[in-house]
Design an enzyme around this catalytic site. Sequence first.
Site, mmCIF file in Angstrom:
data_model
loop_
_atom_site.group_PDB
_atom_site.id
_atom_site.type_symbol
_atom_site.label_atom_id
_atom_site.label_comp_id
_atom_site.label_asym_id
_atom_site.label_seq_id
_atom_site.Cartn_x
_atom_site.Cartn_y
_atom_site.Cartn_z
ATOM 1 C CD GLU A 16 0.903 -45.745 9.653
ATOM 2 O OE1 GLU A 16 -0.066 -45.073 10.045
ATOM 3 O OE2 GLU A 16 2.097 -45.489 9.937
ATOM 4 C CB THR A 47 2.041 -43.244 5.630
ATOM 5 O OG1 THR A 47 3.262 -43.605 4.969
ATOM 6 C CG2 THR A 47 1.855 -44.122 6.852
ATOM 7 C CE1 TYR A 48 -0.181 -39.323 -1.624
ATOM 8 C CE2 TYR A 48 0.227 -37.113 -0.756
ATOM 9 C CZ TYR A 48 -0.024 -37.955 -1.821
ATOM 10 O OH TYR A 48 -0.128 -37.435 -3.085
ATOM 11 N NE ARG A 107 -0.951 -29.730 10.974
ATOM 12 C CZ ARG A 107 -0.191 -29.272 11.964
ATOM 13 N NH1 ARG A 107 -0.564 -28.204 12.628
ATOM 14 N NH2 ARG A 107 0.923 -29.900 12.292
ATOM 15 N N GLY A 108 -1.353 -33.206 8.470
ATOM 16 C CA GLY A 108 -0.018 -33.534 8.001
ATOM 17 C C GLY A 108 1.044 -32.764 8.757
ATOM 18 C CE1 TYR A 143 -0.879 -36.637 17.179
ATOM 19 C CE2 TYR A 143 -3.056 -36.143 16.290
ATOM 20 C CZ TYR A 143 -1.691 -36.295 16.112
ATOM 21 O OH TYR A 143 -1.149 -36.111 14.869
#
Length: 288
Positions: A16, A47-48, A107-108, A143
């Site tokens: 990542e 990532t964003y 979701r963020g 998770y």
Amino acid sequence: MRTSALFENKPVFSFEVFPPRPNVPIESIYNTLDDLKDLTPDFISVTYGAGGSQPGASTAEICRRIQSEHNIPSIAHLPCINETKESVLQKLDDFRQKGIENILALRGDKNPELPPQNDFKYASDIIDFIAQNGDFDIAAACYPEGHPESPDLETDIAHLKEKVDAGASHLISQLFYNDRDFYNFREKLVQKGINVPVEAGIMPVTSKKSIERMVSLCGASIPKRLAKLMARYSSDPASLKAAGLEYAIMQILDLLENGADGIHIYTMNNPDVARYIMEQIKDEIDRP
């Protein structure tokens, strides 16, 4: 290439990276990618935006260049909490134009300074929306110790089942530091009928401050062995980084021995960390 197909020849190894901050030259991420490419990852995710910050506008372009210049599949992160259906459709169109077919739908993070939109409340909502509006390969987050906002692990796994039922083809886990937590989680997924590949997310401890911050955000626990290392080398950053890398390698080797579908390394845009790890485990995997 659809990244879910990579798991047919598991274990999968991926990295990542994240877009540089506004005060960091964009060239820095491309230098990082140049240094990562010869490690031949199966894919690289981008990532964003992190920690609820404004999302970086260059995610799609970074993904495009990973694919076009390095011939490595990419996954574009797409958090939905601050998106509308219209804005997501625009992003999906941009992805198509750039040849991006893999999305990590999230979701963020909540940002108190940025009121959320109401079109997508949960990750399962945007996964379903993407599945209905394009031929994308959709990954989802999971998770091993449960989402920090979930009352318990069982409830979180029930929501994870909703993500898979909505169209998620594989899962990438949040960081964890006790492999037993991952194995327990994996067993519970099978019991709940979740049978998609699950890639183990590994974030090496390279500084005490950064790991404590990440742990506070994602709800992961620090086992006694790692806590002792962090305490022992709290005033010696170089030794802490060395010990943290060895701890990550120990985790990865144990995961591979126990049949993990893949290893996803959170590089923090540090190619030296990824390189050291891959060099240390190369005798255990079929890689150049």
